[in-house]
Design an enzyme around this catalytic site. Structure first.
Site, PDB file in Angstrom:
ATOM      1  N   CYS A   8       0.755  -1.195  -0.214  1.00  0.00           N
ATOM      2  CA  CYS A   8       0.183   0.288  -0.267  1.00  0.00           C
ATOM      3  C   CYS A   8       1.260   0.953  -0.317  1.00  0.00           C
ATOM      4  O   CYS A   8       1.862   1.363  -0.031  1.00  0.00           O
ATOM      5  CB  CYS A   8      -1.191   0.407   1.136  1.00  0.00           C
ATOM      6  SG  CYS A   8      -0.124   0.270   2.565  1.00  0.00           S
ATOM      7  N   CYS A  82      -2.489   1.836  -4.294  1.00  0.00           N
ATOM      8  CA  CYS A  82      -0.899   2.153  -4.544  1.00  0.00           C
ATOM      9  C   CYS A  82      -1.050   2.749  -5.777  1.00  0.00           C
ATOM     10  O   CYS A  82      -0.304   3.447  -6.369  1.00  0.00           O
ATOM     11  CB  CYS A  82       0.186   1.617  -4.256  1.00  0.00           C
ATOM     12  SG  CYS A  82       0.591   0.237  -4.674  1.00  0.00           S
ATOM     13  N   CYS A  86       2.726   1.486  -7.753  1.00  0.00           N
ATOM     14  CA  CYS A  86       3.904   0.707  -8.011  1.00  0.00           C
ATOM     15  C   CYS A  86       4.560   0.541  -9.107  1.00  0.00           C
ATOM     16  O   CYS A  86       3.720  -0.147  -9.786  1.00  0.00           O
ATOM     17  CB  CYS A  86       2.670  -1.022  -7.045  1.00  0.00           C
ATOM     18  SG  CYS A  86       2.039  -0.151  -5.709  1.00  0.00           S
TER      19      CYS A  86
END
Length: 89
Positions: A8, A82, A86
């Site tokens: 996250c 995210c 990411c």
């Protein structure tokens, strides 16, 4: 044994909780880790308290940054909020 990585933004709430609950459910049959794209300084106190109510102690956990090696080692990567943050996934 399979490895799961929970990711996250801050690694201070959702991913920490997910890692701990997965570890408890897996009972040693699989491993888990968690990371964040922009890690916080600490796990949120309300998260520590909520997990303590479930008998899980997160007080000693420290948020850590997601890196490529971590993502490559995992058999499964679960991202939580995210999105574009990411980059390795």
């Amino acid at each position: 044994m399979k490895s799961v990585l929970f990711v996250c933004l801050h690694n201070a709430g959702r991913s920490q909780m997910s890692q701990a609950l997965f570890e408890r459910a897996a009972g040693g049959r699989h491993s888990a880790a968690s990371a964040g794209t922009t890690p916080a300084e600490r796990v949120h106190p309300e998260v520590v308290e909520a997990m303590r109510e479930l008998g899980v102690d997160l007080a000693d956990r420290t948020p850590r940054a997601l890196d490529r090696a971590m993502a490559e080692r995992a058999d499964v990567v679960v991202t939580m909020g995210c999105g574009d943050e990411c980059p390795y996934i």
